[in-house]
Design an enzyme around this catalytic site. Structure first.
Site, short mmCIF file in Angstrom:
data_model
loop_
_atom_site.label_atom_id
_atom_site.label_comp_id
_atom_site.label_asym_id
_atom_site.label_seq_id
_atom_site.Cartn_x
_atom_site.Cartn_y
_atom_site.Cartn_z
N GLU A 160 36.61 42.22 48.75
CA GLU A 160 35.50 41.28 48.11
C GLU A 160 34.85 40.36 49.30
OE1 GLU A 160 36.37 40.75 43.62
OE2 GLU A 160 37.71 39.33 44.85
N LYS A 185 38.41 35.08 35.40
CA LYS A 185 38.91 33.81 36.20
C LYS A 185 38.90 32.87 34.85
CE LYS A 185 36.17 35.42 39.77
NZ LYS A 185 35.01 35.00 40.75
N ASN A 199 37.82 40.61 36.07
CA ASN A 199 38.51 39.43 36.45
C ASN A 199 37.78 38.17 35.64
OD1 ASN A 199 39.58 36.98 37.74
ND2 ASN A 199 38.73 37.54 39.80
N GLY A 245 30.02 35.62 43.23
CA GLY A 245 29.52 34.72 42.39
C GLY A 245 28.26 34.21 43.08
#
Ligand code: PGA
Length: 253
Positions: A170, A11, A9, A176
């Site tokens: 998640e 982002k 991903n 992150g």
């Protein structure tokens, strides 16, 4: 046998040239080393790079996924992208209900359900994200949160439709942040999710569903996460932006 999946991903990262370079580097790495058996790689770049990704891969190296889709068919929704548009670009997967979309763009379970319907109508497989925030984990509510997200977002589907779905657990406190869930924490929730699916659709459907872990997954912790019986791969953010790290994770099965 359900597939092991490693999905990147990206982002909102990378300009066009950087995106091209990353794809190039991933292709070179894949030419050098084959993925483990039964492993699928999916790249989920920003919308403007989907076509380039599809063209590069030609389906033989990796599948292509979008990061979002609109819940309506078509029409006056300025700035939005429909499932039909994604289908016409040969996109095969799409992330839905990512915690960033839930937190910043008000994506509710009801909207997730409509997005999933749009995707399935267009033969695109949804990667549906679920997971609790830190306060919910600290209050021991992670199972209730995940049950609600899965039930309200997905359990209106038929068993056949559900067979197209990939789940990504998640925990928001791990995304992150560099704080990864322990392999035990991941396995516990993944087994719980598979149990919910079995209750609703039966064991055969549950056994065929790939359940990915996401949240600070890196080459150094992927192996012990993926070694768990109910962890079928990862949805990778930060570490998917470097070919070497992403490949390191893909080779961890
Ligand atoms: P991260 O993101 O790997 O950077 O924690 C995962 C995700 O949000 O999908």
């Amino acid at each position: 046998m359900r597939k092991n999946i490693v999905a990147g991903n990206w982002k909102m990262n990378k300009n066009f040239e950087e995106a091209e370079e990353l794809i190039d580097n991933i292709m070179t790495a894949l030419e050098d080393k084959e993925l483990p058996e039964n492993t699928l790689m999916i790249l989920c770049p920003p919308f403007p790079y989907l076509e380039m990704c599809s063209e590069y891969s030609d389906d033989s190296y990796f599948a292509v996924g979008a990061q979002n889709v609109n819940e309506n068919d078509k029409g006056a929704y300025t700035g939005e992208v429909s499932a039909e548009m994604l289908r016409s670009l040969e996109v095969d997967y799409c992330i839905v209900g990512h915690s960033e979309r839930r937190a910043y763009y008000g994506e509710t379970d009801a909207i997730v359900a409509r997005k999933v319907d749009q995707l399935l109508k267009n033969d695109i497989r949804p990667i549906v994200c679920c997971g609790e925030v830190l306060e919910e984990r600290e209050a021991g509510k992670q199972f209730d949160v995940v049950r609600r997200q899965i039930t309200d977002g997905l359990f209106h589907l038929s068993a056949e439709q559900f067979g197209q779905v990939v789940i990504a657990y998640e925990p928001v406190w791990a995304i992150g942040t560099g704080k990864t869930a322990t392999p035990q924490q991941a396995q516990e929730i993944h087994a719980f999710i598979r149990g919910l699916i079995a209750e609703k659709y039966g064991k055969a459907v549950a056994d065929e569903t790939s359940i990915l872990y996401g949240g600070s997954c890196k080459p150094s912790n992927a192996k012990e996460l993926f070694a768990n019986p109910d962890v079928d791969g990862g949805l990778i953010g930060g570490a998917s932006l470097k070919a070497e790290d992403f490949m390191g994770i893909a080779l961890a099965f």
